[in-house]
Scaffold this motif. Structure first.
Motif, PDB file in Angstrom:
ATOM      1  N   GLN A 211       5.236  -3.045   6.916  1.00 21.98           N
ATOM      2  CA  GLN A 211       4.827  -3.134   5.515  1.00 21.98           C
ATOM      3  C   GLN A 211       5.714  -2.264   4.634  1.00 21.98           C
ATOM      4  O   GLN A 211       6.154  -2.663   3.577  1.00 21.98           O
ATOM      5  CB  GLN A 211       3.373  -2.704   5.368  1.00 21.98           C
ATOM      6  N   MET A 212       5.968  -1.077   5.126  1.00 22.34           N
ATOM      7  CA  MET A 212       6.841  -0.190   4.351  1.00 22.34           C
ATOM      8  C   MET A 212       8.216  -0.821   4.216  1.00 22.34           C
ATOM      9  O   MET A 212       8.885  -0.674   3.188  1.00 22.34           O
ATOM     10  CB  MET A 212       6.930   1.146   5.091  1.00 22.34           C
ATOM     11  N   ARG A 213       8.602  -1.557   5.240  1.00 27.97           N
ATOM     12  CA  ARG A 213       9.922  -2.168   5.181  1.00 27.97           C
ATOM     13  C   ARG A 213       9.955  -3.264   4.104  1.00 27.97           C
ATOM     14  O   ARG A 213      10.934  -3.399   3.384  1.00 27.97           O
ATOM     15  CB  ARG A 213      10.279  -2.757   6.555  1.00 27.97           C
ATOM     16  N   THR A 214       8.870  -4.012   4.005  1.00 28.79           N
ATOM     17  CA  THR A 214       8.828  -5.028   2.937  1.00 28.79           C
ATOM     18  C   THR A 214       8.951  -4.363   1.577  1.00 28.79           C
ATOM     19  O   THR A 214       9.739  -4.803   0.731  1.00 28.79           O
ATOM     20  CB  THR A 214       7.500  -5.809   2.976  1.00 28.79           C
TER      21      THR A 214
ATOM     22  N   TRP B 215       9.532   3.030  -5.688  1.00 31.87           N
ATOM     23  CA  TRP B 215       9.073   1.654  -5.853  1.00 31.87           C
ATOM     24  C   TRP B 215       8.662   1.051  -4.519  1.00 31.87           C
ATOM     25  O   TRP B 215       7.727   0.230  -4.465  1.00 31.87           O
ATOM     26  CB  TRP B 215      10.141   0.806  -6.525  1.00 31.87           C
ATOM     27  N   ALA B 216       9.348   1.467  -3.448  1.00 33.07           N
ATOM     28  CA  ALA B 216       8.928   0.993  -2.120  1.00 33.07           C
ATOM     29  C   ALA B 216       7.512   1.452  -1.841  1.00 33.07           C
ATOM     30  O   ALA B 216       6.657   0.669  -1.383  1.00 33.07           O
ATOM     31  CB  ALA B 216       9.891   1.525  -1.065  1.00 33.07           C
ATOM     32  N   ILE B 217       7.227   2.707  -2.129  1.00 31.37           N
ATOM     33  CA  ILE B 217       5.875   3.226  -1.889  1.00 31.37           C
ATOM     34  C   ILE B 217       4.867   2.497  -2.773  1.00 31.37           C
ATOM     35  O   ILE B 217       3.769   2.138  -2.338  1.00 31.37           O
ATOM     36  CB  ILE B 217       5.857   4.746  -2.152  1.00 31.37           C
ATOM     37  N   VAL B 218       5.258   2.259  -4.020  1.00 31.84           N
ATOM     38  CA  VAL B 218       4.332   1.594  -4.942  1.00 31.84           C
ATOM     39  C   VAL B 218       3.961   0.211  -4.418  1.00 31.84           C
ATOM     40  O   VAL B 218       2.785  -0.166  -4.358  1.00 31.84           O
ATOM     41  CB  VAL B 218       4.963   1.498  -6.352  1.00 31.84           C
TER      42      VAL B 218
ATOM     43  N   ALA C  13      14.508  -2.134  -3.149  1.00 26.76           N
ATOM     44  CA  ALA C  13      15.971  -2.039  -3.165  1.00 26.76           C
ATOM     45  C   ALA C  13      16.567  -3.251  -3.865  1.00 26.76           C
ATOM     46  O   ALA C  13      17.516  -3.123  -4.661  1.00 26.76           O
ATOM     47  CB  ALA C  13      16.494  -1.944  -1.733  1.00 26.76           C
ATOM     48  N   PHE C  14      15.991  -4.411  -3.623  1.00 28.42           N
ATOM     49  CA  PHE C  14      16.511  -5.617  -4.278  1.00 28.42           C
ATOM     50  C   PHE C  14      16.353  -5.515  -5.794  1.00 28.42           C
ATOM     51  O   PHE C  14      17.264  -5.836  -6.564  1.00 28.42           O
ATOM     52  CB  PHE C  14      15.777  -6.842  -3.742  1.00 28.42           C
ATOM     53  N   MET C  15      15.170  -5.043  -6.203  1.00 27.04           N
ATOM     54  CA  MET C  15      14.924  -4.886  -7.640  1.00 27.04           C
ATOM     55  C   MET C  15      15.952  -3.956  -8.281  1.00 27.04           C
ATOM     56  O   MET C  15      16.524  -4.242  -9.339  1.00 27.04           O
ATOM     57  CB  MET C  15      13.526  -4.291  -7.856  1.00 27.04           C
TER      58      MET C  15
ATOM     59  N   ASP D 211       4.192  -0.896  -1.374  1.00 26.37           N
ATOM     60  CA  ASP D 211       3.444  -0.754  -0.118  1.00 26.37           C
ATOM     61  C   ASP D 211       1.987  -0.415  -0.391  1.00 26.37           C
ATOM     62  O   ASP D 211       1.069  -1.011   0.174  1.00 26.37           O
ATOM     63  CB  ASP D 211       4.112   0.331   0.720  1.00 26.37           C
ATOM     64  N   LYS D 212       1.777   0.523  -1.327  1.00 22.54           N
ATOM     65  CA  LYS D 212       0.397   0.951  -1.598  1.00 22.54           C
ATOM     66  C   LYS D 212      -0.390  -0.168  -2.272  1.00 22.54           C
ATOM     67  O   LYS D 212      -1.580  -0.338  -2.002  1.00 22.54           O
ATOM     68  CB  LYS D 212       0.407   2.199  -2.499  1.00 22.54           C
ATOM     69  N   PHE D 213       0.282  -0.894  -3.125  1.00 25.61           N
ATOM     70  CA  PHE D 213      -0.400  -2.015  -3.769  1.00 25.61           C
ATOM     71  C   PHE D 213      -0.950  -2.964  -2.702  1.00 25.61           C
ATOM     72  O   PHE D 213      -2.136  -3.332  -2.712  1.00 25.61           O
ATOM     73  CB  PHE D 213       0.585  -2.786  -4.661  1.00 25.61           C
ATOM     74  N   MET D 214      -0.081  -3.322  -1.758  1.00 30.58           N
ATOM     75  CA  MET D 214      -0.504  -4.268  -0.716  1.00 30.58           C
ATOM     76  C   MET D 214      -1.592  -3.638   0.141  1.00 30.58           C
ATOM     77  O   MET D 214      -2.591  -4.288   0.497  1.00 30.58           O
ATOM     78  CB  MET D 214       0.703  -4.656   0.135  1.00 30.58           C
ATOM     79  N   LEU D 215      -1.422  -2.335   0.466  1.00 31.29           N
ATOM     80  CA  LEU D 215      -2.394  -1.675   1.348  1.00 31.29           C
ATOM     81  C   LEU D 215      -3.770  -1.637   0.694  1.00 31.29           C
ATOM     82  O   LEU D 215      -4.786  -1.964   1.334  1.00 31.29           O
ATOM     83  CB  LEU D 215      -1.906  -0.263   1.647  1.00 31.29           C
ATOM     84  N   TYR D 216      -3.822  -1.288  -0.591  1.00 39.33           N
ATOM     85  CA  TYR D 216      -5.129  -1.157  -1.244  1.00 39.33           C
ATOM     86  C   TYR D 216      -5.777  -2.520  -1.422  1.00 39.33           C
ATOM     87  O   TYR D 216      -7.000  -2.648  -1.278  1.00 39.33           O
ATOM     88  CB  TYR D 216      -4.981  -0.452  -2.598  1.00 39.33           C
ATOM     89  N   ALA D 217      -4.974  -3.514  -1.727  1.00 39.64           N
ATOM     90  CA  ALA D 217      -5.549  -4.855  -1.847  1.00 39.64           C
ATOM     91  C   ALA D 217      -6.129  -5.286  -0.514  1.00 39.64           C
ATOM     92  O   ALA D 217      -7.248  -5.831  -0.427  1.00 39.64           O
ATOM     93  CB  ALA D 217      -4.472  -5.829  -2.307  1.00 39.64           C
ATOM     94  N   ARG D 218      -5.392  -5.015   0.563  1.00 38.01           N
ATOM     95  CA  ARG D 218      -5.858  -5.405   1.887  1.00 38.01           C
ATOM     96  C   ARG D 218      -7.143  -4.645   2.242  1.00 38.01           C
ATOM     97  O   ARG D 218      -8.113  -5.221   2.755  1.00 38.01           O
ATOM     98  CB  ARG D 218      -4.768  -5.102   2.916  1.00 38.01           C
ATOM     99  N   THR D 219      -7.147  -3.355   1.939  1.00 40.71           N
ATOM    100  CA  THR D 219      -8.325  -2.533   2.267  1.00 40.71           C
ATOM    101  C   THR D 219      -9.553  -3.031   1.511  1.00 40.71           C
ATOM    102  O   THR D 219     -10.651  -3.127   2.078  1.00 40.71           O
ATOM    103  CB  THR D 219      -8.042  -1.070   1.894  1.00 40.71           C
ATOM    104  N   ARG D 220      -9.340  -3.357   0.229  1.00 39.69           N
ATOM    105  CA  ARG D 220     -10.486  -3.828  -0.549  1.00 39.69           C
ATOM    106  C   ARG D 220     -11.032  -5.133   0.027  1.00 39.69           C
ATOM    107  O   ARG D 220     -12.238  -5.311   0.180  1.00 39.69           O
ATOM    108  CB  ARG D 220     -10.071  -4.025  -2.011  1.00 39.69           C
ATOM    109  N   ARG D 221     -10.136  -6.033   0.406  1.00 34.90           N
ATOM    110  CA  ARG D 221     -10.574  -7.304   0.964  1.00 34.90           C
ATOM    111  C   ARG D 221     -11.311  -7.092   2.287  1.00 34.90           C
ATOM    112  O   ARG D 221     -12.356  -7.684   2.540  1.00 34.90           O
ATOM    113  CB  ARG D 221      -9.364  -8.222   1.170  1.00 34.90           C
ATOM    114  N   ALA D 222     -10.768  -6.184   3.104  1.00 34.94           N
ATOM    115  CA  ALA D 222     -11.404  -5.917   4.397  1.00 34.94           C
ATOM    116  C   ALA D 222     -12.791  -5.331   4.203  1.00 34.94           C
ATOM    117  O   ALA D 222     -13.751  -5.689   4.912  1.00 34.94           O
ATOM    118  CB  ALA D 222     -10.528  -4.954   5.214  1.00 34.94           C
ATOM    119  N   MET D 223     -12.914  -4.443   3.231  1.00 36.35           N
ATOM    120  CA  MET D 223     -14.229  -3.840   2.979  1.00 36.35           C
ATOM    121  C   MET D 223     -15.233  -4.896   2.534  1.00 36.35           C
ATOM    122  O   MET D 223     -16.389  -4.904   3.004  1.00 36.35           O
ATOM    123  CB  MET D 223     -14.100  -2.780   1.875  1.00 36.35           C
TER     124      MET D 223
END
Lengths: 229, 294
Positions: B5-8, A38-41, B14-16, A43-55
């Motif tokens: 970012q990974m930390r967020t 879930w941490a990766i999910v 973890a909270f969830m 993180d990736k959500f935020m990363l892809y949104a940011r990348t799309r906005r930057a593009m």
């Protein structure tokens, strides 16, 4: 009636006594895997949104008629990603070739394309990083959970044999606890699989976009090279 | 750049999970994973001999049975329809001297203790018939008269005074709910000595004499059921009646053999004449499988 001891093998009885260790290790590992997934999910959500906005922002700036030199100057001051990185890499190669006293224009086109290819590969690698964790958890999670369940049911049957009572009240709690391992495995694996598929398609879409921009920019530079040469 | 970012993401994840775990702990803690204890059904295992002895009915059996729970009588609605509209009132008022209750044995306060005398439908019907005639003759005057001569107040019978139910509904033991007229034994209750052994001896003799065809493909078609009537000295009273219908030479041979066996084994002296009522008409099943089962 003769009553034979059920577990005579000391090695096996050691394992039976350790069944809680095994079960807890399985469950804890799956829980940590779920947290990590879930941490990766997120993180990736935020990363892809940011990348799309930057593009989007970069494409707007690029096609606004602004001078490419100015754009390069404003972008090269700080490290950039995705499309901007592509642009900066190509422009850097262009500038090096033309500001050099011995203008090596002959292989410039090939060099620019090579630089852009490398940048695209690097950007995609950045976008795809850690997605393999999702794939691994998605495919191996149910098996790990199943392992915990099988182990729990085995030990639960051992305890049934020891207590010599087959009523549901004796059998059910152990099996229910064992099945919990499979439940955790599925809880970890299902989101991992779903988001892995989603992110892979996202990455493919962004890679296509980068490739398209690289081709367009390469065409522009090629025209410039031919005009100046 | 990457790490914050990974930390967020890690923190949110973890909270969830912690929240989910806490919710699961609280919501599942109320329901322990223990199965309910099962209901126990008590059974007695008795042998066939014990069963045949149980069903023996004796007229003069001692009435020292264990008290049975009183239940509502649900069957036998006819007398109630006939009698209840007329005999209702007088019987309720004279409840301390109710005809059906104290009549058989006055000292016993509860009639439910005596199943043999209680549910005698003919006597009851006769009694009600008398009561109806009397009440029809003097509907008003009769109910008052019995009270002065019998002023005895039995505190044990307050319950009877308070009992406002239809007098035609009488409390009765649970066994009387069966459709058969209740008695200490069942209607077909055999003497204990008829037993399985007598029938078994007769069967054994018949099986010895019966000689069905051997090596038949499916022996089910050789099953023959025959009804016979017997005289008191154990001889056939009329021709045997074959109840099974079948076709084919195999069945016919088996059937003829069975009839022949019935005739050959004729005086069935193993059946005692004292139980003639039971065996004067019996059905016998000739089954080749029984021969091999022993």
């Amino acid at each position: 009636m003769e009553v034979a001891p059920v577990t005579t093998n000391p090695f096996f009885s050691l394992f039976v006594q350790a069944h809680w260790v095994v079960n807890w290790a399985v469950m804890l590992g799956l829980g940590l895997a779920s947290v990590w997934v879930w941490a990766i999910v997120i993180d990736k959500f935020m990363l892809y949104a940011r990348t799309r906005r930057a593009m989007d922002a970069f494409e707007q700036a690029f096609w606004s008629g602004q001078s490419l030199e100015e754009l390069y100057r404003s972008l090269s001051e700080r490290p950039v990603h995705s499309m901007a990185a592509l642009f900066v890499a190509a422009m850097r190669e262009w500038k090096r070739s033309f500001e050099n006293p011995s203008r090596s224009v002959a292989g410039l086109q090939a060099r620019i394309e090579k630089v852009m290819d490398v940048t695209i590969a690097r950007e995609i690698e950045r976008l795809e990083r850690r997605l393999l964790v999702l794939a691994t958890v998605g495919s191996a999670g149910p098996f790990v959970g199943l392992f915990g369940t099988v182990w729990g049911i085995m030990t639960s049957f051992q305890s049934i044999a020891v207590s010599k009572n087959t009523s549901l009240a004796v059998v059910a709690p152990g099996i229910a606890e064992a099945l919990f391992a499979t439940a955790i495995g599925l809880v970890a694996a299902i989101p991992a699989t779903i988001f892995y598929n989603k992110f892979i398609s996202d990455v493919n879409r962004q890679a296509q976009r980068l490739e398209g921009f690289a081709d367009e920019f390469s065409a522009i530079l090629s025209r410039q090279i031919d005009e100046r040469a | 750049m990457k790490l914050p970012q990974m930390r967020t993401g890690l923190a949110i994840s973890a909270f969830m999970h912690a929240a989910l775990l806490a919710w699961g702990l609280f919501s599942f803690a109320a329901r322990p994973l223990a199965a309910k204890p099962q209901d126990v059904v008590l059974t007695d295992v008795i042998s066939a001999t014990e069963f045949s002895q149980l069903t023996k009915g004796v007229k003069n059996a001692p009435t020292v049975e264990t008290p049975k729970p009183a239940v509502e009588k649900v069957g036998d609605p006819k007398p109630a329809e006939e009698v209840s509209p007329v005999a209702e009132k007088p019987e309720v008022r004279t409840s301390s001297a109710q005809p059906p209750l104290p009549a058989p044995k006055p000292p016993e306060p509860k009639p439910t203790k005596k199943p043999p005398q209680k549910p005698d439908p003919i006597a009851d019907a006769l009694k009600r018939e008398d009561a109806r005639k009397a009440s029809e003759a003097k509907p008003k005057a009769q109910p008052q008269k019995p009270i002065p001569p019998q002023p005895r107040f039995d505190p044990n019978q307050i319950a009877a005074l308070l009992d406002k139910r239809d007098p035609s509904r009488q409390s009765i033991t649970g066994e009387a709910l069966a459709p058969a007229p209740p008695s200490l034994g069942t209607r077909n209750g055999a003497d204990a000595k008829l037993s399985q052994s007598e029938l078994a001896a007769m069967r054994a003799k018949l099986m010895e004499l019966w000689n069905p065809p051997v090596g038949v493909q499916n022996p089910e078609q050789m099953i023959v059921k025959i009804r016979i009537q017997l005289t008191r000295d154990g001889k056939l009273n009329g021709p045997p009646v074959v109840l099974t219908s079948g076709r084919g030479t195999v069945f016919e041979t088996a059937r003829d053999n069975a009839i022949r066996a019935l005739f050959m084994g004729q005086p069935y002296t193993m059946l005692s004449p004292s139980t003639y009522d039971i065996w004067k008409e019996i059905e016998i099943t000739f089954d080749p499988r029984d021969m091999y089962r022993g």
